[in-house]
Design a protein around this motif. Sequence first.
Motif, PDB file in Angstrom:
ATOM      1  N   TYR A  50     -27.049   7.283  30.677  1.00 21.08           N
ATOM      2  CA  TYR A  50     -26.041   7.197  29.625  1.00 21.08           C
ATOM      3  C   TYR A  50     -24.635   7.183  30.205  1.00 21.08           C
ATOM      4  N   CYS A  51     -24.379   8.037  31.193  1.00 17.91           N
ATOM      5  CA  CYS A  51     -23.036   8.144  31.774  1.00 17.91           C
ATOM      6  C   CYS A  51     -22.781   6.996  32.734  1.00 17.91           C
ATOM      7  N   GLN A  52     -21.658   6.331  32.552  1.00 16.94           N
ATOM      8  CA  GLN A  52     -21.291   5.180  33.372  1.00 16.94           C
ATOM      9  C   GLN A  52     -19.823   5.294  33.774  1.00 16.94           C
ATOM     10  N   HIS A  53     -19.465   4.586  34.834  1.00 20.72           N
ATOM     11  CA  HIS A  53     -18.081   4.565  35.280  1.00 20.72           C
ATOM     12  C   HIS A  53     -17.419   3.278  34.801  1.00 20.72           C
ATOM     13  N   PHE A  54     -16.229   3.412  34.232  1.00 17.98           N
ATOM     14  CA  PHE A  54     -15.479   2.254  33.752  1.00 17.98           C
ATOM     15  C   PHE A  54     -14.613   1.716  34.891  1.00 17.98           C
TER      16      PHE A  54
ATOM     17  N   GLN B 210     -18.944   8.815  30.411  1.00 14.92           N
ATOM     18  CA  GLN B 210     -18.549   7.719  29.537  1.00 14.92           C
ATOM     19  C   GLN B 210     -19.723   6.756  29.386  1.00 14.92           C
ATOM     20  N   ASN B 211     -19.767   6.088  28.244  1.00 17.23           N
ATOM     21  CA  ASN B 211     -20.786   5.067  28.017  1.00 17.23           C
ATOM     22  C   ASN B 211     -20.095   3.819  27.502  1.00 17.23           C
ATOM     23  N   TYR B 212     -20.126   2.757  28.294  1.00 15.67           N
ATOM     24  CA  TYR B 212     -19.337   1.574  27.976  1.00 15.67           C
ATOM     25  C   TYR B 212     -19.757   0.898  26.667  1.00 15.67           C
ATOM     26  N   PRO B 213     -21.061   0.585  26.428  1.00 15.65           N
ATOM     27  CA  PRO B 213     -21.423  -0.095  25.169  1.00 15.65           C
ATOM     28  C   PRO B 213     -21.004   0.685  23.928  1.00 15.65           C
ATOM     29  N   LEU B 214     -21.252   1.998  23.929  1.00 14.19           N
ATOM     30  CA  LEU B 214     -20.900   2.808  22.770  1.00 14.19           C
ATOM     31  C   LEU B 214     -19.390   2.892  22.596  1.00 14.19           C
ATOM     32  N   PHE B 215     -18.670   3.016  23.722  1.00 18.23           N
ATOM     33  CA  PHE B 215     -17.207   3.061  23.668  1.00 18.23           C
ATOM     34  C   PHE B 215     -16.642   1.749  23.132  1.00 18.23           C
ATOM     35  N   PHE B 216     -17.221   0.642  23.548  1.00 15.95           N
ATOM     36  CA  PHE B 216     -16.786  -0.682  23.081  1.00 15.95           C
ATOM     37  C   PHE B 216     -17.019  -0.819  21.573  1.00 15.95           C
ATOM     38  N   ILE B 217     -18.211  -0.416  21.122  1.00 18.79           N
ATOM     39  CA  ILE B 217     -18.565  -0.572  19.703  1.00 18.79           C
ATOM     40  C   ILE B 217     -17.673   0.298  18.826  1.00 18.79           C
ATOM     41  N   TYR B 218     -17.490   1.561  19.218  1.00 20.14           N
ATOM     42  CA  TYR B 218     -16.738   2.465  18.337  1.00 20.14           C
ATOM     43  C   TYR B 218     -15.269   2.077  18.259  1.00 20.14           C
ATOM     44  N   ASN B 219     -14.678   1.616  19.352  1.00 21.16           N
ATOM     45  CA  ASN B 219     -13.283   1.179  19.305  1.00 21.16           C
ATOM     46  C   ASN B 219     -13.110  -0.073  18.453  1.00 21.16           C
ATOM     47  N   THR B 220     -14.064  -0.968  18.536  1.00 17.33           N
ATOM     48  CA  THR B 220     -13.984  -2.192  17.731  1.00 17.33           C
ATOM     49  C   THR B 220     -14.152  -1.888  16.253  1.00 17.33           C
TER      50      THR B 220
END
Length: 353
Positions: A3-7, A263-273
């Motif tokens: 789940y945790c990823q580096h941006f 951090q999780n990139y897909p979830l971060f991308f979806i929630y910001n959008t």
Amino acid sequence: MGYCQHFDDNDTRSVWIASLVASFFSLFGSSFMLNSFFTFGKRNKGTSSLVALLALSDFGWSLSASSSLIIILDSYETLTLADCMTMRFLFQFFSGSCVLWCVCISWFLNHSVGKSAQASSQGLSIVELKSLFNTVTPKMWACFFCISYGIPVLFICILLGGHHYKHSSNLVMCYPEPIYHVLFWFLPNILAIVFQMVCLVMIVRRTNYLRKILVERYPLFKPQRESLPVQLRVALYAVVFLVCWSMDILYWTLHYINGADCQNYPLFFIYNTLINSHGLLDAIVYGITNSAIRDRYSQRPIMAIFMALFSPFVLPFTFSMWVYRIIGNKEEDLREHTSIRKNSKLSLIHSVG
């Protein structure tokens, strides 16, 4: 991959670009709602005025978000803490007021349906019930403004006065400390959606009761046509709320559970959008639930296309015309009131003479 990823910079930039696109769509959607209200709205219709104020908060949110994201994309390396805090508080104020205007609209519709159901037992006509339904008293307006603007300002003052925020350098954003993030963000949002769902259930029960009474009194009355838009409006605003904010709550819940560096990139991308699409989705709900506006634009297709394409640029003109019309109506009302008083005095003099 866990789940945790580096941006990296490209990941972060793609999130800001997607958020900017969503903010632009919301800017056009919210300004379209405002233009429609300024052009066709009735000043004495409470529901339309409340939805216009929701659109105003959507417009402020999308405008500030678009400006902030353009600045971030252009020169994020030179941003100061003051810049970061300004962006955060603009977001906190406008997004918070959007949430609270949705709450006020749900409460008002529920209150109006309940008042109409109670008044229907007194033998009022459908026209009188509709007039009662759209009445917002000065006391209600004061409460609505205090709630929708006062609570976000109060939260901002507490966060700013106590320095309860932190700067996320890799995301170029400022966030409240975890406990204040929960108290001043997640908890109000959760309570807001619960409140809207409770209002929806009560509206369904009350409209069914009101429909039953009106059908018995007026055999030709069409119940679905009269009651469904109220239920649909509250339900759709609740759906918009869930779509826009559920991913935000999920992302930050997992973020705090897994640690601040997770951090999780897909979830971060979806929630910001999604959260930056709030104005666009509200505009879609506005179009679905407002048959009068649809009818007016269907009769003026060129105007509808023009408003959709240039709505942010047309807004100052339609607002000016709305203010001019309001001033003209007030002057006309004053002249009519003065004439009535003058005629009453003349009648009194003649009767005495």
